[in-house]
Enzyme design. Structure first.
Site, PDB file in Angstrom:
ATOM      1  N   GLY A  13       0.837  -1.188   0.000  1.00  0.00           N
ATOM      2  CA  GLY A  13       0.000   0.000   0.000  1.00  0.00           C
ATOM      3  C   GLY A  13       0.874   1.240   0.000  1.00  0.00           C
ATOM      4  N   ILE A  14       0.270   2.402   0.356  1.00  0.00           N
ATOM      5  CA  ILE A  14       1.077   3.628   0.412  1.00  0.00           C
ATOM      6  C   ILE A  14       1.807   3.642   1.743  1.00  0.00           C
ATOM      7  CG2 ILE A  14       1.102   6.143   0.263  1.00  0.00           C
ATOM      8  CD1 ILE A  14      -1.358   6.090  -1.340  1.00  0.00           C
ATOM      9  N   HIS A  15       2.971   2.985   1.821  1.00  0.00           N
ATOM     10  CA  HIS A  15       3.707   2.933   3.071  1.00  0.00           C
ATOM     11  C   HIS A  15       4.607   4.161   3.190  1.00  0.00           C
ATOM     12  CE1 HIS A  15       6.979   0.838   0.802  1.00  0.00           C
ATOM     13  NE2 HIS A  15       5.938   0.494   0.108  1.00  0.00           N
ATOM     14  N   ALA A  16       5.453   4.167   4.199  1.00  0.00           N
ATOM     15  CA  ALA A  16       6.180   5.384   4.553  1.00  0.00           C
ATOM     16  C   ALA A  16       6.948   6.007   3.383  1.00  0.00           C
ATOM     17  CB  ALA A  16       7.119   5.093   5.720  1.00  0.00           C
TER      18      ALA A  16
END
Lengths: 85, 541
Positions: A13-16
């Site tokens: 997903g949209i991780h750090a």
């Protein structure tokens, strides 16, 4: 106003890290850019908000662009998403 | 001797002195600021310094560990600049007359709370990042910055370690990481695996950590156990294990790149099982000769919509390309039983293991099946792809699957979309498929035995039920007999047979599988070199 939608294919997903890159890309434009899901939209230039969306693999996100360079911003972010997420 | 239990996140054995890392005392009191304007200026100055420190950490990490570990500090720098964060700090200082350290601490906790409250396990861990930057600011404001300076190698023990703490430590001096908190997804765990440092998280310690400083400890990264003040016997046993592990790692490394051939010249393929495209680097690092089981379920799980053909195509293509012409066997969707997908809207069942799952759903919902098959065929031009159908119990099912595959090919042909030659095989995981193996072998090009389900269905034992452990025997003679039947049927029909269940990685059976005549074993990537070393020792011709 311009609107694009994109389905996240990145496993995490949209991780750090990609959240940071997304914010950097968005910050390069003057337009007001919002990102999120129908349930929650946040300022795409603010990393805490973008990370707090916790967008997962397979989720669809919407981005809205409003301002003088909205066309260019939408095109750039579209390309960023396709290459990175 | 005191034995402590924890969760292993990186294997190996370490023996040494404990170095307890204590975060510097952050004694922040809620004394009002003398002058909010000055206080805000102090915050801005601290932020400037924090940014400089992070830039230096970024450069250092980039140098020692590479970009993928360094980037987190870039993210930290952005978090420092985040307007939501700074506006919250500013409001506390200017509106509520709070001192800067107190305002930062409050804001950090508030933002960390938001992350900690998220359902996503990965994002939960990001709470640590927020606290990391907040602590950095507070330490600067209080003038109490810590530095982990080790004079000799030690086992690092801490409540938890933030990324900036972890990378600060001279990595030549880290024998092991042991933390009270942390998880398999935490930065420390990820770094530990990259650097190959035995590590245990969530260790249960009944006394304050500080009391352990300087004590001798053994960390067993295989079991997650730690022994404080180990007795002679334990110490000897662990030293032995440590040496074995080192010797084995060195010996196994020598297996890299070698052929999986017995002394007598028999060849067997050692493939890897993977659960998503993300596992590809692990498969390559494990020296896999191919992918024997690419579980496609990950595409369907944890989401409310079905994956599109395009999305599936991209995932398959990525793995096919990554394996550079080596075989990649994609198993079609195996949802149902213990794996539930919201997107499929399946009804609750009394008996899910015997229920509506895998092929049964696919054959019932041709559009869903077609989407996956088209994606697989389209990806086939980027590598050497094979399709494998799970949960076969009847001959007609295989024929129906082949028909669906044929229709997918015809559609692509009609649309002028290219695809390559794709082998078709089935999983043998029901007793019915074993009994029909001769007939099924005439329909397909390979068999792969799914021993987990085959064992469960054959022994009529639910593996999730711990009460049945004493009845569950993975080496049950009935299973071994079935394995022999499967491989014999395959070879009679001139096709190949492999095993992709957990049993394939059972090194006590490798010799048996070779004797039975199996052509392929597909296992978790980390097991491949070990299996290869056994194969190469075998005299079988």
């Amino acid at each position: 106003m311009k609107t694009i939608t994109y389905t996240i294919t990145d496993e995490l997903g949209i991780h750090a890290r990609p959240a940071g890159q997304l914010v950097k890309n968005a910050s390069a434009f003057a337009s007001n850019i919002q990102v999120g899901t129908p349930a929650k939209m946040v300022d795409a230039k603010r990393i805490m908000g973008v990370m707090g969306l916790a967008v997962k693999h397979g989720q669809q996100i919407t981005l809205t662009f409003e301002g003088p360079d909205e066309e260019a911003a939408a095109a750039a972010l579209q390309e960023f998403l396709q290459t990175n997420l | 001797m005191i034995a402590l239990r924890g969760k292993s996140v990186c294997v190996g054995v370490a023996i040494g002195q404990v170095f307890v890392y204590r975060k510097p005392d952050i004694d922040v009191s809620d004394t009002p600021a003398e002058n909010p304007t000055d206080e805000w200026a102090r915050f801005l100055a601290a932020r400037q310094l924090a940014d400089t420190q992070l830039a230096a950490l970024y450069a250092k990490t980039l140098d020692t560990l590479g970009p993928q570990h360094a980037e987190i500090f870039d993210v930290h720098r952005m978090m420092l600049e985040d307007p939501d964060y700074t506006e919250a700090v500013q409001a506390l200082i200017t509106n509520d007359n709070k001192n800067a350290a107190w305002a930062v601490l409050q804001t950090g906790q508030q933002f960390a709370g938001v992350f900690a409250g998220l359902e996503d396990a990965y994002m939960k861990d990001r709470a640590t990042d927020v606290l990391d930057i907040s602590n950095r600011l507070v330490e600067i404001l209080l003038g109490s910055q810590a530095n982990i300076q080790l004079t000799s190698p030690a086992i690092i023990m801490a409540e938890d370690l933030t990324p900036s703490e972890t990378v600060q430590i001279d990595k030549d001096k880290i024998l092991a990481f042991v933390t009270r908190q942390g998880s398999a997804n935490s930065h420390t765990a990820i770094l530990a695996r990259t650097m190959n440092i035995p590590s245990v998280v969530q260790v249960e310690v009944g006394i304050p950590l500080a009391a352990l400083h300087g004590k001798t400890m053994v960390v067993n990264g295989f079991t997650g156990e730690c022994f404080l003040d180990p007795d002679e016997a334990t110490l000897a046993e662990m030293k032995n294990l440590q040496q074995q592990h080192k010797a084995r790692r060195n010996a196994l490394e020598k297996m890299r790149g070698l052929a999986s051939t017995t002394k007598g010249g028999r060849f067997i393929h050692l493939y890897a099982n993977i659960g998503s495209a993300e596992d590809l680097p692990r498969a390559l690092a494990g020296d896999a000769e191919g992918i024997g089981l690419f579980r496609s379920e990950f595409l369907y799980l944890g989401r409310s919509t079905l994956p599109s053909e395009e999305e599936q195509f991209e995932a398959y293509k990525k793995v096919a390309e990554g394996m550079q012409g080596k075989k990649v066997i994609i198993r079609t969707m195996d949802i149902g039983a213990d794996k539930q997908a919201a997107a499929l809207h399946l009804e609750r069942e009394e008996n899910p293991a015997l229920g509506y799952r895998a092929l049964r759903i696919c054959l019932d919902r041709p559009e869903l099946f077609k989407t996956q098959l088209r994606a697989i065929y389209r990806a086939s031009v980027y590598g050497n792809i094979a399709i494998m159908f799970p949960m076969v119990a009847s001959l007609w099912e295989v024929q129906a699957c082949k028909q669906a595959a044929k229709e997918a090919r015809e559609e692509l042909n009609a649309e002028g979309i290219p695809f390559g030659a794709v082998e078709i095989g089935i999983m043998i995981e029901t007793p019915a498929a074993v009994m029909l193996a001769d007939e099924l072998a005439k329909e397909v090009e390979f068999f792969s035995v799914g021993t987990n389900d085959l064992t469960q269905y054959t022994l009529a034992i639910d593996r999730q039920n711990a009460k049945l452990d004493r009845f569950y025997n993975p080496h049950h003679p009935a299973i071994l007999k079935m394995l022999q039947m499967v491989v014999d049927s395959a070879h009679r029909a001139g096709i190949w047979a492999g095993i992709c269940g957990e049993l394939a990685a059972d090194t006590s059976l490798t010799e048996t599988f070779l004797q039975m005549g199996f052509d392929e074993l597909s296992v978790t990537p980390g097991k491949i070199l070990e299996l290869r070393s056994i194969v190469r020792e075998s005299p079988l011709a």
